[in-house]
Enzyme design. Structure first.
Site, PDB file in Angstrom:
ATOM      1  N   ASP A   4      37.175  30.073  56.770  1.00 19.92           N
ATOM      2  CA  ASP A   4      36.702  28.683  56.726  1.00 19.92           C
ATOM      3  C   ASP A   4      36.041  28.237  58.021  1.00 19.92           C
ATOM      4  O   ASP A   4      36.086  27.063  58.388  1.00 19.92           O
ATOM      5  CB  ASP A   4      37.857  27.723  56.384  1.00 19.92           C
ATOM      6  CG  ASP A   4      38.499  28.061  55.052  1.00 19.92           C
ATOM      7  OD1 ASP A   4      37.787  28.575  54.173  1.00 19.92           O
ATOM      8  OD2 ASP A   4      39.707  27.827  54.900  1.00 19.92           O
ATOM      9  N   LYS A  11      30.968  29.757  57.497  1.00 19.93           N
ATOM     10  CA  LYS A  11      30.039  30.850  57.224  1.00 19.93           C
ATOM     11  C   LYS A  11      28.960  30.442  56.220  1.00 19.93           C
ATOM     12  O   LYS A  11      27.781  30.722  56.405  1.00 19.93           O
ATOM     13  CB  LYS A  11      30.811  32.064  56.672  1.00 19.93           C
ATOM     14  CG  LYS A  11      31.847  32.614  57.634  1.00 19.93           C
ATOM     15  CD  LYS A  11      32.699  33.704  56.999  1.00 19.93           C
ATOM     16  CE  LYS A  11      33.644  33.224  55.926  1.00 19.93           C
ATOM     17  NZ  LYS A  11      34.743  32.367  56.383  1.00 19.93           N
ATOM     18  N   ALA A  40      37.462  33.154  48.482  1.00 20.81           N
ATOM     19  CA  ALA A  40      36.530  32.498  49.407  1.00 20.81           C
ATOM     20  C   ALA A  40      36.049  31.177  48.826  1.00 20.81           C
ATOM     21  O   ALA A  40      35.922  31.022  47.614  1.00 20.81           O
ATOM     22  CB  ALA A  40      35.327  33.410  49.648  1.00 20.81           C
ATOM     23  N   GLY A  41      35.788  30.234  49.709  1.00 25.21           N
ATOM     24  CA  GLY A  41      35.127  28.988  49.322  1.00 25.21           C
ATOM     25  C   GLY A  41      34.126  28.704  50.421  1.00 25.21           C
ATOM     26  O   GLY A  41      34.516  28.389  51.540  1.00 25.21           O
ATOM     27  N   HIS A  42      32.851  28.905  50.143  1.00 32.69           N
ATOM     28  CA  HIS A  42      31.813  28.734  51.168  1.00 32.69           C
ATOM     29  C   HIS A  42      31.012  27.466  50.851  1.00 32.69           C
ATOM     30  O   HIS A  42      30.402  27.360  49.796  1.00 32.69           O
ATOM     31  CB  HIS A  42      30.899  29.964  51.213  1.00 32.69           C
ATOM     32  CG  HIS A  42      31.624  31.203  51.693  1.00 32.69           C
ATOM     33  ND1 HIS A  42      31.027  32.426  51.833  1.00 32.69           N
ATOM     34  CD2 HIS A  42      32.916  31.374  52.105  1.00 32.69           C
ATOM     35  CE1 HIS A  42      31.919  33.294  52.290  1.00 32.69           C
ATOM     36  NE2 HIS A  42      33.065  32.681  52.440  1.00 32.69           N
ATOM     37  N   GLN A  47      36.355  35.326  54.256  1.00 30.21           N
ATOM     38  CA  GLN A  47      37.587  35.241  55.052  1.00 30.21           C
ATOM     39  C   GLN A  47      37.220  35.357  56.535  1.00 30.21           C
ATOM     40  O   GLN A  47      36.120  35.011  56.908  1.00 30.21           O
ATOM     41  CB  GLN A  47      38.604  36.298  54.641  1.00 30.21           C
ATOM     42  CG  GLN A  47      39.241  36.078  53.272  1.00 30.21           C
ATOM     43  CD  GLN A  47      38.353  36.478  52.117  1.00 30.21           C
ATOM     44  OE1 GLN A  47      37.898  37.602  52.030  1.00 30.21           O
ATOM     45  NE2 GLN A  47      38.099  35.571  51.181  1.00 30.21           N
TER      46      GLN A  47
HETATM   47  P1  GDP Z   1      33.443  29.091  55.085  1.00 27.61           P
HETATM   48  O1  GDP Z   1      34.497  29.553  54.157  1.00 27.61           O
HETATM   49  O2  GDP Z   1      33.454  29.835  56.378  1.00 27.61           O
HETATM   50  O3  GDP Z   1      32.074  29.067  54.473  1.00 27.61           O
HETATM   51  O4  GDP Z   1      33.818  27.584  55.469  1.00 27.61           O
HETATM   52  P2  GDP Z   1      34.305  26.439  54.439  1.00 27.61           P
HETATM   53  O5  GDP Z   1      33.138  25.985  53.657  1.00 27.61           O
HETATM   54  O6  GDP Z   1      35.510  26.867  53.692  1.00 27.61           O
HETATM   55  O7  GDP Z   1      34.827  25.344  55.452  1.00 27.61           O
HETATM   56  C1  GDP Z   1      34.004  24.779  56.418  1.00 27.61           C
HETATM   57  C2  GDP Z   1      34.005  23.262  56.194  1.00 27.61           C
HETATM   58  O8  GDP Z   1      33.463  22.623  57.329  1.00 27.61           O
HETATM   59  C3  GDP Z   1      33.121  22.840  55.038  1.00 27.61           C
HETATM   60  O9  GDP Z   1      33.656  21.688  54.448  1.00 27.61           O
HETATM   61  C4  GDP Z   1      31.778  22.529  55.713  1.00 27.61           C
HETATM   62  O10 GDP Z   1      31.005  21.588  54.994  1.00 27.61           O
HETATM   63  C5  GDP Z   1      32.255  21.940  57.006  1.00 27.61           C
HETATM   64  N1  GDP Z   1      31.380  22.157  58.163  1.00 27.61           N
HETATM   65  C6  GDP Z   1      30.630  23.250  58.464  1.00 27.61           C
HETATM   66  N2  GDP Z   1      30.057  23.095  59.677  1.00 27.61           N
HETATM   67  C7  GDP Z   1      30.458  21.894  60.145  1.00 27.61           C
HETATM   68  C8  GDP Z   1      30.227  21.166  61.366  1.00 27.61           C
HETATM   69  O11 GDP Z   1      29.560  21.633  62.282  1.00 27.61           O
HETATM   70  N3  GDP Z   1      30.835  19.948  61.483  1.00 27.61           N
HETATM   71  C9  GDP Z   1      31.617  19.421  60.510  1.00 27.61           C
HETATM   72  N4  GDP Z   1      32.161  18.227  60.721  1.00 27.61           N
HETATM   73  N5  GDP Z   1      31.861  20.069  59.346  1.00 27.61           N
HETATM   74  C10 GDP Z   1      31.299  21.292  59.184  1.00 27.61           C
HETATM   75  P1  IMO Z   2      36.695  31.935  53.205  1.00 24.26           P
HETATM   76  O1  IMO Z   2      35.722  33.035  52.821  1.00 24.26           O
HETATM   77  C1  IMO Z   2      40.719  30.845  54.486  1.00 24.26           C
HETATM   78  C2  IMO Z   2      44.002  33.359  53.028  1.00 24.26           C
HETATM   79  C3  IMO Z   2      44.987  32.739  52.062  1.00 24.26           C
HETATM   80  C4  IMO Z   2      46.233  33.533  52.394  1.00 24.26           C
HETATM   81  C5  IMO Z   2      45.686  34.921  52.684  1.00 24.26           C
HETATM   82  C6  IMO Z   2      45.732  35.888  51.504  1.00 24.26           C
HETATM   83  O2  IMO Z   2      36.458  30.667  52.491  1.00 24.26           O
HETATM   84  O3  IMO Z   2      36.773  31.807  54.678  1.00 24.26           O
HETATM   85  P2  IMO Z   2      44.401  36.109  49.209  1.00 24.26           P
HETATM   86  O4  IMO Z   2      44.150  35.122  48.113  1.00 24.26           O
HETATM   87  O5  IMO Z   2      43.159  36.651  49.828  1.00 24.26           O
HETATM   88  O6  IMO Z   2      45.329  37.197  48.805  1.00 24.26           O
HETATM   89  O7  IMO Z   2      45.171  35.262  50.355  1.00 24.26           O
HETATM   90  O8  IMO Z   2      44.336  34.733  53.072  1.00 24.26           O
HETATM   91  N1  IMO Z   2      42.586  33.262  52.610  1.00 24.26           N
HETATM   92  C7  IMO Z   2      41.686  32.441  53.173  1.00 24.26           C
HETATM   93  N2  IMO Z   2      41.830  31.488  54.119  1.00 24.26           N
HETATM   94  N3  IMO Z   2      39.486  31.119  53.988  1.00 24.26           N
HETATM   95  C8  IMO Z   2      39.322  32.088  53.057  1.00 24.26           C
HETATM   96  O9  IMO Z   2      38.108  32.470  52.631  1.00 24.26           O
HETATM   97  C9  IMO Z   2      40.449  32.769  52.581  1.00 24.26           C
HETATM   98  N4  IMO Z   2      40.643  33.743  51.663  1.00 24.26           N
HETATM   99  C10 IMO Z   2      41.957  34.038  51.700  1.00 24.26           C
HETATM  100  O10 IMO Z   2      45.161  31.359  52.310  1.00 24.26           O
HETATM  101  O11 IMO Z   2      46.803  33.050  53.584  1.00 24.26           O
HETATM  102 MG    MG Z   3      36.101  28.743  53.036  1.00 20.57          MG
END
Ligand code: GDP
Ligand code: IMO
Ligand code: MG
Length: 428
Positions: A14, A17, A40-42, A223
């Site tokens: 998170d 990415k 993953a949640g991007h 991740q």
């Molecule tokens: P990922 O899994 O690495 O793609 O990241 P996630 O999407 O799970 O989590 C990143 C969160 O931070 C999302 O809600 C993005 O919209 C938010 N985000 C990304 N870059 C920034 C930033 O520079 N500032 C703020 N405030 N939020 C950001």
């Molecule tokens: P992105 O790509 C944050 C964490 C879970 C748990 C551990 C194992 O969005 O960054 P799993 O379901 O893979 O067996 O869970 O890994 N986890 C993540 N934490 N971002 C993620 O993906 C994750 N994918 C898995 O919370 O601790």
């Molecule tokens: Mg994520």
């Protein structure tokens, strides 16, 4: 021949990415996800709309690039179908720009049930998995029992499915858990039809051919390095290699074809799920990071644990991945802090070290330095604007400690809130 640039997370996931892949996609012809699955949640944000992708690479909203789901990814057709429906609803036509590896493994409904049963059986020592069936699916892959996307094109598919399902049903019975229902299976098979709408390819051939043709390619990780199956805080990790080497095995790219490695990190740290987290905060500062940063999981909605930036962990991740440039995310979340702490070393059994110990447990005590906050709203800054002096100091401190330049400073979730520093990011 071109090389594949790799973008990956350096912390516990998170890091942001998805946002950066979307920002960089105009520079690339192919974006390829190399591991993970719907755990993953991007998130990407532009024109006031927020999109969350789970399986589909984050270059999908740009028209210039083909998006490849690589062999290292595990796919749940039900979640994939939902992602496609969300894109259909936005009139984003991906029929020609999304391709899927025939070697990617499939998450069965019983994999999801096994994930839940295994977590329930662990009680207090549960991993805190996303319950998407990731662990059981990779176990079947390495156990040589898995079902692959390409199997769907053969007449043995149903037979292979039933064989694996039966094995899972027995395991579920041992856990004392419910087996799969006819409705769950019907939904899964119906969703497989959506997958079939796309070109199912030998993605290693496809990617290598495009490299020979001199096209720029970006590999997208999921991740983060501290969740890597080998180098993360085991056993509180995911079940794939999230590090740079995972791009080689997850796409079929030779190690000498890896170019720049873009390491994404937050200006602080978060972790969702169980496991050690040396700089975790349990005070007002932690609450503030969580509230301002909206630190709730993009996949599960769970509140993320928050803490200060951890340099020993960051340096470890940089070493394992061969990071050539850093992108610092969510810098704006620190805008209102009077002081910002950075962990520069750990105290382990009374000894100071900046190395990652074998077991990152609570015996690791973080040692901090304190820096002055910039107390400036960064969210409206544009490229070329001067950064506040305290932020410049924060950046220089991290660059000096890690020996790697910070090429992007992200100051908000939107595409536009991205400040480029003076470093090239596509391998020449
Ligand atoms: P990922 O899994 O690495 O793609 O990241 P996630 O999407 O799970 O989590 C990143 C969160 O931070 C999302 O809600 C993005 O919209 C938010 N985000 C990304 N870059 C920034 C930033 O520079 N500032 C703020 N405030 N939020 C950001
Ligand atoms: P992105 O790509 C944050 C964490 C879970 C748990 C551990 C194992 O969005 O960054 P799993 O379901 O893979 O067996 O869970 O890994 N986890 C993540 N934490 N971002 C993620 O993906 C994750 N994918 C898995 O919370 O601790
Ligand atoms: Mg994520």
């Amino acid at each position: 021949m071109k090389k594949v640039d790799v973008l990956l997370g350096l912390q516990w996931g998170d890091e942001g990415k998805g946002k950066i892949v979307d920002v960089l996609t105009p520079k690339y012809n192919v974006i390829a996800r190399f591991q993970g699955g719907p755990n993953a949640g991007h998130t990407l944000e532009f024109e006031g709309i927020k999109h969350v992708l789970h399986t589909i690479p984050s270059g999908i909203f740009r028209k210039n690039a083909v998006n490849v789901v690589g062999n290292g990814v595990v796919i749940d057709p039900i979640i994939f179908k939902r992602e496609i429906s969300a894109l259909d609803n936005l009139n984003v036509d991906v029929s020609a720009t999304l391709k899927i590896s025939k070697k990617a493994h499939l998450i069965l409904p019983t994999h999801r049930l096994l994930d839940a049963a295994s977590e329930a059986a662990k009680g207090n020592s549960k991993i805190g998995s996303t319950l998407k069936g990731i662990g059981p699916t990779y176990m079947d892959k390495t156990g040589r029992n898995g079902l692959r996307v390409g199997d769907f094109l053969t007449d043995k598919f149903k037979e292979k499915y039933n064989f694996l399902k039966e094995k899972h049903q027995q395991m579920l019975a041992q856990f004392g858990a419910e087996g799969v229902s006819a409705e769950m299976e019907a939904e899964w098979f119906e969703s497989m039809e959506t997958l079939k709408r796309f070109e199912l390819i030998d993605s290693e051939q496809y990617i290598n051919k495009r490299l020979v043709d001199g096209e720029p390619i970006l590999a997208e990780g999921a991740q983060g390095s501290l969740l890597d199956i080998d180098f993360g805080s085991y056993p509180f990790v995911t079940s794939s290699n999230t590090v740079c080497a995972g791009a080689c095995t997850g796409l079929g790219v030779a190690p000498n074809r890896i170019g720049n490695v873009i390491g994404i990190f937050k200006a602080y740290c978060t972790r969702v799920g169980s496991g050690p987290f040396p700089t975790e905060l349990f005070d007002d500062a932690g609450e503030k990071l969580c509230d301002i940063g909206h630190e709730y999981g993009s996949t599960t909605g769970r509140r993320r644990r928050c803490g200060w930036l951890d340099l020993p962990a960051l340096k470890y991740a940089i070493m394992i991945n061969g990071v050539t440039e850093l992108n610092m995310m969510k810098t704006d979340v620190l805008d209102t802090f009077d002081t910002i702490k950075v962990c520069t070393a750990y105290k382990v059994n009374g000894e100071l070290t900046d190395q990652m110990p074998f077991d990152l447990t609570e015996t690791v005590e973080p040692v901090y330095i304190e820096m002055k906050g910039w107390k400036t709203d960064l969210t409206g800054l544009a490229n070329g604007d001067n950064l506040p002096i305290e932020l410049q100091e924060y950046i220089s401190f991290i660059e000096e400690a890690t020996g790697v330049p910070i090429s992007v400073v992200s100051v908000g979730p939107d595409r536009e809130q991205t400040l480029f520093q003076d470093v090239t990011s596509v391998t020449a």
